[in-house]
Design an enzyme around this catalytic site. Structure first.
Site, PDB file in Angstrom:
ATOM      1  N   LYS A   4      -9.633   2.083  -1.608  1.00 56.31           N
ATOM      2  CA  LYS A   4      -9.833   1.410  -0.314  1.00 56.31           C
ATOM      3  C   LYS A   4     -11.183   1.781   0.299  1.00 56.31           C
ATOM      4  CE  LYS A   4      -7.072   0.694   3.918  1.00 56.31           C
ATOM      5  NZ  LYS A   4      -5.819   1.114   4.585  1.00 56.31           N
ATOM      6  N   CYS A  55      -5.027  -3.517   2.656  1.00 54.16           N
ATOM      7  CA  CYS A  55      -4.730  -3.513   4.079  1.00 54.16           C
ATOM      8  C   CYS A  55      -5.945  -3.758   4.986  1.00 54.16           C
ATOM      9  CB  CYS A  55      -3.986  -2.229   4.444  1.00 54.16           C
ATOM     10  SG  CYS A  55      -2.975  -2.453   5.926  1.00 54.16           S
ATOM     11  N   GLU A 113       0.863  -1.196   0.000  1.00 55.55           N
ATOM     12  CA  GLU A 113       0.000   0.000   0.000  1.00 55.55           C
ATOM     13  C   GLU A 113       0.900   1.247   0.000  1.00 55.55           C
ATOM     14  OE1 GLU A 113      -2.073   0.063   3.739  1.00 55.55           O
ATOM     15  OE2 GLU A 113      -3.452   1.667   3.157  1.00 55.55           O
TER      16      GLU A 113
HETATM   17  C1  ACM Z   1      -3.884  -0.041   7.246  1.00 62.05           C
HETATM   18  O1  ACM Z   1      -4.993  -0.209   6.741  1.00 62.05           O
HETATM   19  N1  ACM Z   1      -2.900   0.532   6.574  1.00 62.05           N
HETATM   20  C2  ACM Z   1      -3.592  -0.499   8.606  1.00 62.05           C
END
Ligand code: ACM
Length: 265
Positions: A109, A142, A38
């Site tokens: 995300k 993530c 990420e």
């Molecule tokens: C995250 O979502 N970078 C912990």
């Protein structure tokens, strides 16, 4: 098919250097699909929304996506990686899947973690599954690992491999949950995490490494160190992710009872 993960230690803000370092870690290794962390080129800990904006790039015409497409062409492979994406007034914590012919898929995300909620807009696009010929590849980022609905949605949409760029800071939760996500959905998962620390605000963040690739039976095929930069490749048979049966009478997807899950709607 070969899939590879690249575990990096980016220096915040050194975008060009971080990209070239990640590609140098791949070096001469061969893989059909590479997964990078990420926000792999920028680093993670933006101090403000304005700072996140200053690093955000359009997709696919920004320099990071273009460099990844060039690398995919050179490597004759596909690459999934995370970056801050700007689109009109919004900045998203996004990932791209690129190949030799350009952008294949993008993801923004959906589940923003902690201060990300103050920096980014929440994702507004469906969880993507792209057919790259050798396999159908889904993307999540993530903290999405904490929401079983994300991986389930990708599996129901046909993903055989879930590419999971990450910057994990909680104590090995994702290394646990992603084994379960792989097992319960009968898919391969590939988590590319980063290592190192960032202390750009009053909070020091420690990134946990231990990037991993997991099989549809929950077996860890490779697990990297908690501290070192490294790339690793495993050979997989994506067809194993098309068979959801546990025994002749149980199937992980067909046995679901969605009419009893209405509270999820
Ligand atoms: C995250 O979502 N970078 C912990």
């Amino acid at each position: 098919m070969r899939i590879g993960i690249v575990q990096t230690k980016p220096e915040f803000g050194a975008v060009d250097e971080n990209i070239e370092r990640a590609l140098a870690l791949i070096g001469e290794a061969r893989s059909d699909l590479w997964i990078l962390p990420e926000l792999f080129a920028t680093g993670y800990q933006f101090r403000s929304r304005a700072e996140a904006w200053s690093y955000a790039e359009p997709v696919p015409d920004g320099p990071t996506t273009k460099r990844l497409i060039d690398a995919a062409r050179d490597l004759d492979s596909f690459i999934c990686a995370g970056l801050p994406e700007i689109d009109n007034e919004n900045v998203y914590n996004s990932s791209v899947l690129v190949g030799p012919d350009g952008l294949v898929a993008r993801y923004r995300k959906l589940h923003l973690f902690f201060h990300e909620k103050e920096l980014f807009s929440p994702g507004n696009l469906p969880l993507p599954v792209a057919d790259i010929g050798m396999a159908r590849v889904g993307m999540m980022i993530c903290f999405d690992h904490f929401f079983p609905e994300a991986a389930r949605t990708l599996a129901v949409a046909g993903a055989q491999v879930i590419a999971h760029p990450a910057n994990l800071v909680m104590p090995l939760y994702a290394q646990l949950t992603m084994r379960v996500r792989a097992l319960e959905n009968g898919v391969f998962t590939a988590t590319a995490n980063r290592v190192g620390d960032e202390a750009r605000t009053e909070t020091t963040l420690h990134f946990t490494g231990e990037s991993q690739i997991v099989s549809p039976s929950g077996e860890i095929l490779v697990s990297l160190s908690p501290t070192e930069e490294r790339a690793a490749v495993v050979e997989i048979d994506p067809a194993l992710a098309s068979d959801k049966s546990l025994n002749p009478l149980n199937d992980r997807l067909a046995d679901r009872r969605p009419s009893f899950y209405k509270a999820l709607d």
